[in-house]
Design a protein around this motif. Sequence first.
Motif, short mmCIF file in Angstrom:
data_model
loop_
_atom_site.label_atom_id
_atom_site.label_comp_id
_atom_site.label_asym_id
_atom_site.label_seq_id
_atom_site.Cartn_x
_atom_site.Cartn_y
_atom_site.Cartn_z
N GLU A 37 0.83 -1.20 0.00
CA GLU A 37 0.00 0.00 0.00
C GLU A 37 0.87 1.26 0.00
N LEU A 38 1.96 1.22 0.74
CA LEU A 38 2.90 2.33 0.77
C LEU A 38 3.50 2.56 -0.62
N ALA A 39 3.88 1.49 -1.29
CA ALA A 39 4.46 1.60 -2.62
C ALA A 39 3.46 2.18 -3.63
N ARG A 40 2.20 1.72 -3.56
CA ARG A 40 1.17 2.25 -4.46
C ARG A 40 0.95 3.74 -4.23
N THR A 41 0.91 4.12 -2.97
CA THR A 41 0.68 5.52 -2.64
C THR A 41 1.87 6.38 -3.09
N GLU A 42 3.08 5.88 -2.90
CA GLU A 42 4.27 6.62 -3.34
C GLU A 42 4.26 6.79 -4.86
N THR A 43 3.82 5.77 -5.57
CA THR A 43 3.73 5.87 -7.03
C THR A 43 2.73 6.95 -7.43
N LEU A 44 1.60 6.97 -6.76
CA LEU A 44 0.59 8.00 -7.02
C LEU A 44 1.15 9.39 -6.75
N VAL A 45 1.85 9.54 -5.65
CA VAL A 45 2.45 10.83 -5.31
C VAL A 45 3.47 11.23 -6.38
N ASP A 46 4.31 10.30 -6.78
CA ASP A 46 5.31 10.59 -7.81
C ASP A 46 4.65 11.06 -9.11
N GLN A 47 3.56 10.41 -9.49
CA GLN A 47 2.86 10.82 -10.71
C GLN A 47 2.33 12.24 -10.60
N ARG A 48 1.77 12.57 -9.44
CA ARG A 48 1.22 13.92 -9.24
C ARG A 48 2.33 14.97 -9.19
N VAL A 49 3.48 14.61 -8.60
CA VAL A 49 4.61 15.54 -8.55
C VAL A 49 5.15 15.78 -9.95
N GLU A 50 5.30 14.71 -10.74
CA GLU A 50 5.79 14.85 -12.11
C GLU A 50 4.84 15.68 -12.97
N ALA B 166 -4.23 6.64 3.47
CA ALA B 166 -5.52 7.08 2.93
C ALA B 166 -5.59 8.61 2.91
N THR B 167 -5.06 9.24 3.94
CA THR B 167 -5.01 10.70 3.98
C THR B 167 -4.16 11.24 2.83
N VAL B 168 -3.01 10.61 2.60
CA VAL B 168 -2.13 11.03 1.51
C VAL B 168 -2.84 10.86 0.17
N SER B 169 -3.51 9.74 -0.01
CA SER B 169 -4.22 9.49 -1.27
C SER B 169 -5.28 10.56 -1.53
N LYS B 170 -5.99 10.96 -0.48
CA LYS B 170 -7.00 12.01 -0.64
C LYS B 170 -6.35 13.34 -1.00
N MET B 171 -5.18 13.59 -0.41
CA MET B 171 -4.50 14.87 -0.66
C MET B 171 -4.02 14.98 -2.11
N VAL B 172 -3.62 13.86 -2.70
CA VAL B 172 -3.04 13.91 -4.05
C VAL B 172 -4.01 13.47 -5.14
N ALA B 173 -5.21 13.07 -4.74
CA ALA B 173 -6.19 12.63 -5.74
C ALA B 173 -6.51 13.79 -6.68
N PRO B 174 -6.59 13.51 -7.97
CA PRO B 174 -6.92 14.58 -8.91
C PRO B 174 -8.33 15.11 -8.63
N ALA B 175 -8.48 16.38 -8.80
CA ALA B 175 -9.79 17.00 -8.59
C ALA B 175 -10.77 16.49 -9.62
N ALA B 176 -12.01 16.34 -9.22
CA ALA B 176 -13.04 15.90 -10.15
C ALA B 176 -13.28 17.01 -11.17
N PRO B 177 -13.48 16.66 -12.43
CA PRO B 177 -13.69 17.68 -13.45
C PRO B 177 -14.99 18.44 -13.19
N ALA B 178 -14.94 19.73 -13.42
CA ALA B 178 -16.11 20.59 -13.22
C ALA B 178 -17.15 20.28 -14.28
N GLN B 179 -18.43 20.31 -13.88
CA GLN B 179 -19.50 20.03 -14.85
C GLN B 179 -20.32 21.24 -15.11
#
Length: 93
Positions: free
Chosen positions: A31-44, A80-93
């Motif tokens: 789970e830590l590795a998956r979250t780090e990957t998500l963070v890396d993607q958002r940072v890049e 889970a907190t980290v995932s929420k922080m880096v989750a992409p914003a939902a597109p505006a409708q």
Amino acid sequence: MRERIMISACIVLLLGGTAYAADEEQACVDELARTETLVDQRVEAKALSEGEVEEVNLLLDEADALCTEGKYKKASETLATVSKMVAPAAPAQ
């Protein structure tokens, strides 16, 4: 004979507990590795500010330490907190 059965049962229970702990630890590391990957993607993608990146990295370090200490539930909550922080914003409708 009864003594052998009791000793064997105790050994099985001890080894089973160790295997369960190893499974929990591996799940935490995964789970830590998956979250780090998500963070890396958002940072890049430059989707996080410098302050957000610093805060997220502190939380990742905390989660890593919690996994190491065997506090898997708390580590999962932190991730889970980290995932929420880096989750992409939902597109505006």
